[in-house]
Design a protein around this motif. Sequence first.
Motif, PDB file in Angstrom:
ATOM      1  N   LEU A  39       0.845  -1.197   0.000  1.00  0.00           N
ATOM      2  CA  LEU A  39       0.000   0.000   0.000  1.00  0.00           C
ATOM      3  C   LEU A  39       0.884   1.253   0.000  1.00  0.00           C
ATOM      4  N   PRO A  40       0.399   2.357  -0.585  1.00  0.00           N
ATOM      5  CA  PRO A  40       1.198   3.584  -0.631  1.00  0.00           C
ATOM      6  C   PRO A  40       1.106   4.437   0.639  1.00  0.00           C
ATOM      7  N   ILE A  41       0.769   3.825   1.761  1.00  0.00           N
ATOM      8  CA  ILE A  41       0.687   4.508   3.056  1.00  0.00           C
ATOM      9  C   ILE A  41       1.687   3.825   3.969  1.00  0.00           C
ATOM     10  N   THR A  42       2.593   4.589   4.572  1.00  0.00           N
ATOM     11  CA  THR A  42       3.608   3.957   5.418  1.00  0.00           C
ATOM     12  C   THR A  42       2.999   3.500   6.735  1.00  0.00           C
ATOM     13  N   GLY A  43       3.533   2.392   7.231  1.00  0.00           N
ATOM     14  CA  GLY A  43       3.084   1.880   8.508  1.00  0.00           C
ATOM     15  C   GLY A  43       3.301   2.866   9.634  1.00  0.00           C
ATOM     16  N   ALA A  44       4.434   3.551   9.612  1.00  0.00           N
ATOM     17  CA  ALA A  44       4.743   4.515  10.682  1.00  0.00           C
ATOM     18  C   ALA A  44       3.728   5.650  10.704  1.00  0.00           C
ATOM     19  N   VAL A 110     -10.594  -3.707  10.686  1.00  0.00           N
ATOM     20  CA  VAL A 110     -10.106  -3.651   9.310  1.00  0.00           C
ATOM     21  C   VAL A 110     -10.486  -2.299   8.721  1.00  0.00           C
ATOM     22  N   ILE A 111      -9.479  -1.491   8.401  1.00  0.00           N
ATOM     23  CA  ILE A 111      -9.699  -0.157   7.821  1.00  0.00           C
ATOM     24  C   ILE A 111      -9.426  -0.262   6.327  1.00  0.00           C
ATOM     25  N   ASN A 112     -10.422   0.041   5.532  1.00  0.00           N
ATOM     26  CA  ASN A 112     -10.287   0.012   4.076  1.00  0.00           C
ATOM     27  C   ASN A 112      -9.376   1.166   3.652  1.00  0.00           C
ATOM     28  N   ALA A 113      -8.243   0.840   3.047  1.00  0.00           N
ATOM     29  CA  ALA A 113      -7.259   1.859   2.664  1.00  0.00           C
ATOM     30  C   ALA A 113      -7.814   2.844   1.635  1.00  0.00           C
ATOM     31  N   ARG A 114      -8.737   2.405   0.783  1.00  0.00           N
ATOM     32  CA  ARG A 114      -9.337   3.337  -0.183  1.00  0.00           C
ATOM     33  C   ARG A 114     -10.121   4.409   0.560  1.00  0.00           C
ATOM     34  N   ARG A 115     -10.909   4.011   1.544  1.00  0.00           N
ATOM     35  CA  ARG A 115     -11.668   4.991   2.347  1.00  0.00           C
ATOM     36  C   ARG A 115     -10.697   5.868   3.126  1.00  0.00           C
ATOM     37  N   TYR A 116      -9.682   5.269   3.711  1.00  0.00           N
ATOM     38  CA  TYR A 116      -8.708   6.023   4.499  1.00  0.00           C
ATOM     39  C   TYR A 116      -7.966   7.026   3.611  1.00  0.00           C
ATOM     40  N   GLY A 117      -7.685   6.655   2.388  1.00  0.00           N
ATOM     41  CA  GLY A 117      -6.935   7.515   1.475  1.00  0.00           C
ATOM     42  C   GLY A 117      -7.773   8.545   0.754  1.00  0.00           C
ATOM     43  N   GLU A 118      -9.056   8.251   0.558  1.00  0.00           N
ATOM     44  CA  GLU A 118      -9.906   9.137  -0.241  1.00  0.00           C
ATOM     45  C   GLU A 118     -11.067   9.753   0.525  1.00  0.00           C
ATOM     46  N   GLY A 119     -11.423   9.189   1.677  1.00  0.00           N
ATOM     47  CA  GLY A 119     -12.541   9.701   2.456  1.00  0.00           C
ATOM     48  C   GLY A 119     -13.864   9.130   1.982  1.00  0.00           C
ATOM     49  N   ALA A 120     -14.932   9.770   2.418  1.00  0.00           N
ATOM     50  CA  ALA A 120     -16.281   9.343   2.063  1.00  0.00           C
ATOM     51  C   ALA A 120     -17.106  10.575   1.716  1.00  0.00           C
ATOM     52  N   ARG A 121     -18.087  10.373   0.868  1.00  0.00           N
ATOM     53  CA  ARG A 121     -18.958  11.464   0.424  1.00  0.00           C
ATOM     54  C   ARG A 121     -19.566  12.207   1.614  1.00  0.00           C
ATOM     55  N   THR A 122     -19.913  11.496   2.670  1.00  0.00           N
ATOM     56  CA  THR A 122     -20.560  12.099   3.834  1.00  0.00           C
ATOM     57  C   THR A 122     -19.675  13.121   4.547  1.00  0.00           C
ATOM     58  N   TYR A 123     -18.361  13.040   4.367  1.00  0.00           N
ATOM     59  CA  TYR A 123     -17.431  13.980   4.994  1.00  0.00           C
ATOM     60  C   TYR A 123     -16.882  14.998   4.000  1.00  0.00           C
ATOM     61  N   GLY A 124     -17.338  14.936   2.750  1.00  0.00           N
ATOM     62  CA  GLY A 124     -16.876  15.898   1.753  1.00  0.00           C
ATOM     63  C   GLY A 124     -15.366  15.891   1.624  1.00  0.00           C
ATOM     64  N   ARG A 125     -14.772  17.052   1.658  1.00  0.00           N
ATOM     65  CA  ARG A 125     -13.318  17.187   1.499  1.00  0.00           C
ATOM     66  C   ARG A 125     -12.544  17.066   2.810  1.00  0.00           C
ATOM     67  N   ASP A 126     -13.241  16.819   3.909  1.00  0.00           N
ATOM     68  CA  ASP A 126     -12.603  16.765   5.223  1.00  0.00           C
ATOM     69  C   ASP A 126     -12.036  15.365   5.499  1.00  0.00           C
ATOM     70  N   LEU A 127     -10.940  15.048   4.834  1.00  0.00           N
ATOM     71  CA  LEU A 127     -10.324  13.733   4.948  1.00  0.00           C
ATOM     72  C   LEU A 127      -9.788  13.477   6.357  1.00  0.00           C
ATOM     73  N   ALA A 128      -9.196  14.477   6.976  1.00  0.00           N
ATOM     74  CA  ALA A 128      -8.609  14.290   8.309  1.00  0.00           C
ATOM     75  C   ALA A 128      -9.672  13.858   9.322  1.00  0.00           C
ATOM     76  N   THR A 129     -10.822  14.506   9.302  1.00  0.00           N
ATOM     77  CA  THR A 129     -11.878  14.161  10.249  1.00  0.00           C
ATOM     78  C   THR A 129     -12.482  12.794   9.916  1.00  0.00           C
ATOM     79  N   TYR A 130     -12.617  12.484   8.632  1.00  0.00           N
ATOM     80  CA  TYR A 130     -13.120  11.166   8.262  1.00  0.00           C
ATOM     81  C   TYR A 130     -12.186  10.068   8.792  1.00  0.00           C
ATOM     82  N   ARG A 131     -10.887  10.279   8.684  1.00  0.00           N
ATOM     83  CA  ARG A 131      -9.931   9.283   9.196  1.00  0.00           C
ATOM     84  C   ARG A 131     -10.115   9.081  10.696  1.00  0.00           C
ATOM     85  N   GLU A 132     -10.315  10.159  11.434  1.00  0.00           N
ATOM     86  CA  GLU A 132     -10.568  10.045  12.874  1.00  0.00           C
ATOM     87  C   GLU A 132     -11.827   9.220  13.117  1.00  0.00           C
ATOM     88  N   TYR A 133     -12.864   9.515  12.319  1.00  0.00           N
ATOM     89  CA  TYR A 133     -14.119   8.775  12.463  1.00  0.00           C
ATOM     90  C   TYR A 133     -13.921   7.279  12.224  1.00  0.00           C
TER      91      TYR A 133
END
Length: 180
Positions: A39-44, A110-133
């Motif tokens: 995956l293109p997300i580092t473990g650290a 299990v965190i879906n990396a696509r959701r973690y990397g792109e977010g969800a429509r319900t959070y719009g452009r707020d990827l950081a908050t979606y990741r917290e959720y």
Amino acid sequence: MRIPASAGGRYAPVRGTAAPPRGSRGTVVRYMVEVERGLPITGADFAAEVHRVLNDPRSWGHGGTMRFMRVAGGAVRFRVSLSSPALTDRMCAPLVTGGELSCRSGNRSVINARRYGEGARTYGRDLATYREYVINHEVGHALGHGHRQCPGAGRPAPVMVQQTKSLYGCRPNAWPFPQD
């Protein structure tokens, strides 16, 4: 960030540990973070975000009830596993995630990396908050919390509402205890 539909198909535990917040209050909960190879997300980076979120006062340790310690091995209460859509589908079966959703499977969040990397429509452009959720929601399952419903139009959604699918009339909310 472009997340592939599939990656290596196997997890790599994130090395090292991250100490729980200082203090004597609260049970120390040991957990592990693992990231699917390729995956293109580092473990650290992922592990640091998980640790930050879980030890935020608005998260599950609210009021000093729990303190989270990341370990690289040994006995753990749960694992947080970043997975490609294909591995998510496999790990979450028989739940149908359609390459879009995350889940809890046994002691694994299990965190879906696509959701973690792109977010969800319900959070719009707020990827950081979606990741917290998504971290709080899936770890909430590992801690024994089930799904909740929206308590009323315009109110903050409880973190255990399936906010990736819909807000059901509520406002987005990433935290179990958002008022603090």
